[in-house]
Design a protein around this motif. Structure first.
Motif, mmCIF file in Angstrom:
data_model
loop_
_atom_site.group_PDB
_atom_site.id
_atom_site.type_symbol
_atom_site.label_atom_id
_atom_site.label_comp_id
_atom_site.label_asym_id
_atom_site.label_seq_id
_atom_site.Cartn_x
_atom_site.Cartn_y
_atom_site.Cartn_z
ATOM 1 N N CYS A 109 0.851 -1.193 0.000
ATOM 2 C CA CYS A 109 0.000 0.000 0.000
ATOM 3 C C CYS A 109 0.889 1.246 0.000
ATOM 4 O O CYS A 109 1.942 1.272 0.652
ATOM 5 N N ASP A 110 0.469 2.283 -0.710
ATOM 6 C CA ASP A 110 1.263 3.515 -0.788
ATOM 7 C C ASP A 110 1.537 4.099 0.595
ATOM 8 O O ASP A 110 2.634 4.607 0.864
ATOM 9 N N PHE A 111 0.542 4.021 1.478
ATOM 10 C CA PHE A 111 0.708 4.550 2.831
ATOM 11 C C PHE A 111 1.825 3.817 3.558
ATOM 12 O O PHE A 111 2.747 4.434 4.100
ATOM 13 N N SER A 112 1.756 2.492 3.578
ATOM 14 C CA SER A 112 2.741 1.692 4.306
ATOM 15 C C SER A 112 4.129 1.797 3.687
ATOM 16 O O SER A 112 5.140 1.842 4.394
ATOM 17 N N ARG A 113 4.185 1.842 2.352
ATOM 18 C CA ARG A 113 5.480 1.980 1.683
ATOM 19 C C ARG A 113 6.143 3.289 2.076
ATOM 20 O O ARG A 113 7.362 3.338 2.284
ATOM 21 N N GLN A 114 5.352 4.353 2.193
ATOM 22 C CA GLN A 114 5.919 5.638 2.606
ATOM 23 C C GLN A 114 6.415 5.572 4.047
ATOM 24 O O GLN A 114 7.498 6.092 4.363
ATOM 25 N N VAL A 115 5.649 4.907 4.909
ATOM 26 C CA VAL A 115 6.068 4.762 6.306
ATOM 27 C C VAL A 115 7.388 4.005 6.383
ATOM 28 O O VAL A 115 8.337 4.443 7.044
ATOM 29 N N TRP A 116 7.468 2.859 5.694
ATOM 30 C CA TRP A 116 8.698 2.055 5.717
ATOM 31 C C TRP A 116 9.884 2.851 5.186
ATOM 32 O O TRP A 116 10.986 2.796 5.744
ATOM 33 N N GLU A 117 9.671 3.573 4.100
ATOM 34 C CA GLU A 117 10.755 4.344 3.488
ATOM 35 C C GLU A 117 11.284 5.398 4.460
ATOM 36 O O GLU A 117 12.506 5.562 4.619
#
Length: 208
Positions: A109-117
């Motif tokens: 998910c775009d949200f989670s990918r941004q958090v991980w990044e």
């Protein structure tokens, strides 16, 4: 008689031969004489703890992080794809585009990918991953040793899983807006707080 013969075979096999078996049995004595419980301890099967179990359930990891990550790894978190019997909308709680399952919710998910990044950048973690199993595998390899730095990766993963899940639940049940930068800040703060509790003097050098 068959059971006794089977026990004899198991004992000889476990002990590595008849003579070793005799020597081992000679030590199976309790206060009241021969102890069958000690014999059972020799022959009972023991499940091998997986690397994932050893990775997640560690002394310095808060139980709520370990428990949530363990459920995530086992596919037991109640994501929407597992609630079909309730006739709920299965779209992701964050993006509303894809079906909400474990892998999408936490990694694609775009949200989670941004958090991980942002968590990776904030804690100086170079590796990327697209699944909980992949994340645990690389972090398990990198987390060997007792140095404080070896705990950053594991804590980042477990903390991120917990707080992404918590953010998702707050969005659904409390109507709280999901903001990736806010979730990232909480995760990094919690990782550093735990590291400081483990070794206050070594934290600066570990994250610099």
């Amino acid at each position: 008689m068959r059971n006794l013969a089977r026990i004899k075979e198991l004992l000889i096999d476990k002990c590595g031969g008849l003579m070793n078996c005799i020597q081992t049995l000679s030590k199976c004595k309790g206060p009241s004489g021969f102890s069958t419980s000690k014999v059972y301890e020799i022959i009972r099967p023991r499940a091998q703890k997986s690397f994932a179990f050893k990775f997640i359930w560690r002394g310095f990891v808060p139980p709520k992080y370990a428990f949530t990550t363990w459920l995530c790894l086992k596919g037991r978190l109640p994501t929407k794809d597992r609630l079909r019997f309730l006739a709920v909308d299965e779209k992701c709680s964050f993006c509303g585009k894809e079906t909400e399952n474990i892998n999408h919710l936490f990694f694609t998910c775009d949200f989670s990918r941004q958090v991980w990044e942002e968590v990776r950048n904030g804690l100086g973690i170079s590796r990327k991953t697209g699944s909980i199993k992949g994340a645990i595998k690389w972090a398990y390899r990198d987390a060997r040793g007792s140095r404080l730095h070896s705990k950053i990766g594991p804590l980042a993963i477990l903390c991120s899983v917990y707080h992404i899940w918590r953010t998702r639940n707050a969005l659904i049940f409390e109507g709280t807006q999901a903001v990736a930068s806010k979730t990232r800040t909480i995760i990094i703060y919690q990782v550093l707080r735990i590291l400081y509790k483990i070794a206050p003097g070594g934290l600066r050098a570990s994250v610099s």
